[in-house]
Design a protein around this motif. Structure first.
Motif, PDB file in Angstrom:
ATOM      1  N   ALA A   1       0.840  -1.206   0.000  1.00  0.00           N
ATOM      2  CA  ALA A   1       0.000   0.000   0.000  1.00  0.00           C
ATOM      3  C   ALA A   1       0.873   1.253   0.000  1.00  0.00           C
ATOM      4  O   ALA A   1       0.565   2.234  -0.684  1.00  0.00           O
ATOM      5  CB  ALA A   1      -0.923  -0.013   1.217  1.00  0.00           C
ATOM      6  N   ALA A   2       1.980   1.210   0.737  1.00  0.00           N
ATOM      7  CA  ALA A   2       2.845   2.391   0.846  1.00  0.00           C
ATOM      8  C   ALA A   2       3.509   2.720  -0.499  1.00  0.00           C
ATOM      9  O   ALA A   2       3.857   3.868  -0.749  1.00  0.00           O
ATOM     10  CB  ALA A   2       3.904   2.155   1.918  1.00  0.00           C
ATOM     11  N   LEU A   3       3.685   1.725  -1.354  1.00  0.00           N
ATOM     12  CA  LEU A   3       4.384   1.953  -2.626  1.00  0.00           C
ATOM     13  C   LEU A   3       3.429   2.247  -3.796  1.00  0.00           C
ATOM     14  O   LEU A   3       3.860   2.546  -4.905  1.00  0.00           O
ATOM     15  CB  LEU A   3       5.245   0.723  -2.973  1.00  0.00           C
ATOM     16  N   LEU A   4       2.133   2.166  -3.498  1.00  0.00           N
ATOM     17  CA  LEU A   4       1.128   2.268  -4.570  1.00  0.00           C
ATOM     18  C   LEU A   4       1.089   3.634  -5.257  1.00  0.00           C
ATOM     19  O   LEU A   4       1.153   3.734  -6.490  1.00  0.00           O
ATOM     20  CB  LEU A   4      -0.242   1.947  -3.977  1.00  0.00           C
ATOM     21  N   ASP A   5       1.003   4.710  -4.475  1.00  0.00           N
ATOM     22  CA  ASP A   5       0.823   6.052  -5.067  1.00  0.00           C
ATOM     23  C   ASP A   5       2.001   6.443  -5.939  1.00  0.00           C
ATOM     24  O   ASP A   5       1.820   7.017  -7.013  1.00  0.00           O
ATOM     25  CB  ASP A   5       0.636   7.111  -3.967  1.00  0.00           C
ATOM     26  N   PHE A   6       3.222   6.130  -5.461  1.00  0.00           N
ATOM     27  CA  PHE A   6       4.412   6.480  -6.250  1.00  0.00           C
ATOM     28  C   PHE A   6       4.347   5.814  -7.625  1.00  0.00           C
ATOM     29  O   PHE A   6       4.594   6.447  -8.653  1.00  0.00           O
ATOM     30  CB  PHE A   6       5.686   6.057  -5.500  1.00  0.00           C
ATOM     31  N   GLN A   7       3.983   4.524  -7.635  1.00  0.00           N
ATOM     32  CA  GLN A   7       3.946   3.785  -8.907  1.00  0.00           C
ATOM     33  C   GLN A   7       2.862   4.341  -9.828  1.00  0.00           C
ATOM     34  O   GLN A   7       3.064   4.501 -11.030  1.00  0.00           O
ATOM     35  CB  GLN A   7       3.713   2.298  -8.651  1.00  0.00           C
ATOM     36  N   ARG A   8       1.692   4.653  -9.254  1.00  0.00           N
ATOM     37  CA  ARG A   8       0.587   5.180 -10.089  1.00  0.00           C
ATOM     38  C   ARG A   8       0.938   6.548 -10.656  1.00  0.00           C
ATOM     39  O   ARG A   8       0.620   6.844 -11.805  1.00  0.00           O
ATOM     40  CB  ARG A   8      -0.703   5.258  -9.282  1.00  0.00           C
ATOM     41  N   ALA A   9       1.600   7.378  -9.865  1.00  0.00           N
ATOM     42  CA  ALA A   9       1.988   8.704 -10.354  1.00  0.00           C
ATOM     43  C   ALA A   9       3.008   8.549 -11.477  1.00  0.00           C
ATOM     44  O   ALA A   9       2.936   9.230 -12.500  1.00  0.00           O
ATOM     45  CB  ALA A   9       2.566   9.536  -9.203  1.00  0.00           C
ATOM     46  N   PHE A  10       3.951   7.629 -11.291  1.00  0.00           N
ATOM     47  CA  PHE A  10       4.968   7.393 -12.318  1.00  0.00           C
ATOM     48  C   PHE A  10       4.302   6.977 -13.634  1.00  0.00           C
ATOM     49  O   PHE A  10       4.705   7.409 -14.720  1.00  0.00           O
ATOM     50  CB  PHE A  10       5.939   6.303 -11.844  1.00  0.00           C
ATOM     51  N   ALA A  11       3.273   6.152 -13.532  1.00  0.00           N
ATOM     52  CA  ALA A  11       2.598   5.620 -14.730  1.00  0.00           C
ATOM     53  C   ALA A  11       1.954   6.722 -15.560  1.00  0.00           C
ATOM     54  O   ALA A  11       1.685   6.529 -16.745  1.00  0.00           O
ATOM     55  CB  ALA A  11       1.548   4.593 -14.315  1.00  0.00           C
ATOM     56  N   ARG A  12       1.716   7.883 -14.938  1.00  0.00           N
ATOM     57  CA  ARG A  12       1.055   8.977 -15.658  1.00  0.00           C
ATOM     58  C   ARG A  12       2.050   9.969 -16.266  1.00  0.00           C
ATOM     59  O   ARG A  12       1.647  11.058 -16.693  1.00  0.00           O
ATOM     60  CB  ARG A  12       0.081   9.706 -14.729  1.00  0.00           C
ATOM     61  N   ALA A  13       3.317   9.613 -16.335  1.00  0.00           N
ATOM     62  CA  ALA A  13       4.324  10.515 -16.916  1.00  0.00           C
ATOM     63  C   ALA A  13       3.873  10.946 -18.306  1.00  0.00           C
ATOM     64  O   ALA A  13       3.427  10.106 -19.097  1.00  0.00           O
ATOM     65  CB  ALA A  13       5.670   9.809 -17.007  1.00  0.00           C
TER      66      ALA A  13
END
Ligand code: C5P
Length: 203
Positions: free
Chosen positions: A87-99
């Motif tokens: 859960a702690a790593l989720l937001d970073f990965q989702r934000a990265f995906a929207r580059a």
């Protein structure tokens, strides 16, 4: 407009090579999400609490030299079974995906959990024996003293942990294109992945 390529698959399936090649070919950013779990694993091995480590990862953690070892891989797959870490790593990965330049993310749960809306989804796999042979050759080339049997054991143990955990187990998303690289050269596998992106996105 962002464009996301999500790639999942087991250890040493070739997904890292395919991801890097796709990102270079299309000028997209690439995130090897396994590194996040390896970095958390390394800090937990050093005595930190898993969730706190996952919430405070820095660039320096991801640049550590020792994250490519077998020990780091095992530590990663142990912390990866902890829901609070995921859960702690989720937001970073989702934000990265929207580059804006587009992004390729590879891991175990990218198609199924992190980016279920990704424009392209791939599941890259190969038989455990082929994957063990590849990983063994890679380790020997790096000067690591390990037998092929030890590597196969490690691959099977990691598969069992990654596929058997309750939270975000490794599984092919129903709408992912499956690339079995057991009998494919890397060039052929990369070409198939490029063709899929071109099919969806256009040239
Ligand atoms: O891909 P890599 O071998 O670096 O991943 C190390 C470990 O991190 C995996 O065995 C898996 O347990 C975990 N992982 C995960 N979800 C991801 C990426 C990696 O659980 N998206």
């Amino acid at each position: 407009m962002s464009f996301t390529v999500a790639i999942d698959g087991p250890a040493a399936s070739g997904k890292g090579t395919i991801s890097r090649a796709l990102a270079a070919h299309f000028g997209m950013l690439h995130l090897d999400t396994g590194l996040l779990y390896r970095a958390v694993g390394a800090r937990v091995e050093a005595g930190e609490a898993p969730e706190a480590a996952a919430r405070s990862l820095t660039q320096a953690d991801l640049a550590r030299e020792d994250l490519r070892s077998q020990a780091a891989a095992s530590a990663a797959s142990r912390v990866a079974a902890i829901p609070e870490v995921r859960a702690a790593l989720l937001d970073f990965q989702r934000a990265f995906a929207r580059a804006p330049e587009g992004a390729v993310l590879d891991g175990r749960d990218i198609c199924t959990v992190i980016c279920p809306g990704a424009e392209v989804k791939l599941y890259v796999t190969a038989s455990p024996e082929v994957r063990a042979d590849r990983r063994h050759a890679e380790l020997v080339a790096r000067g690591v003293d390990v037998t092929r049997e030890e590597v196969l054991e490690d691959v099977l143990a990691r598969d069992a942990r990654d596929m058997g955990r309750a939270d975000a187990p490794l599984v092919a998303a129903p709408d992912a294109l499956v690339l079995d690289t057991s009998e494919m050269g890397i060039d052929e596998a990369v070409a198939a992945a490029i063709a899929e992106v071109v099919r969806v996105r256009g040239g």
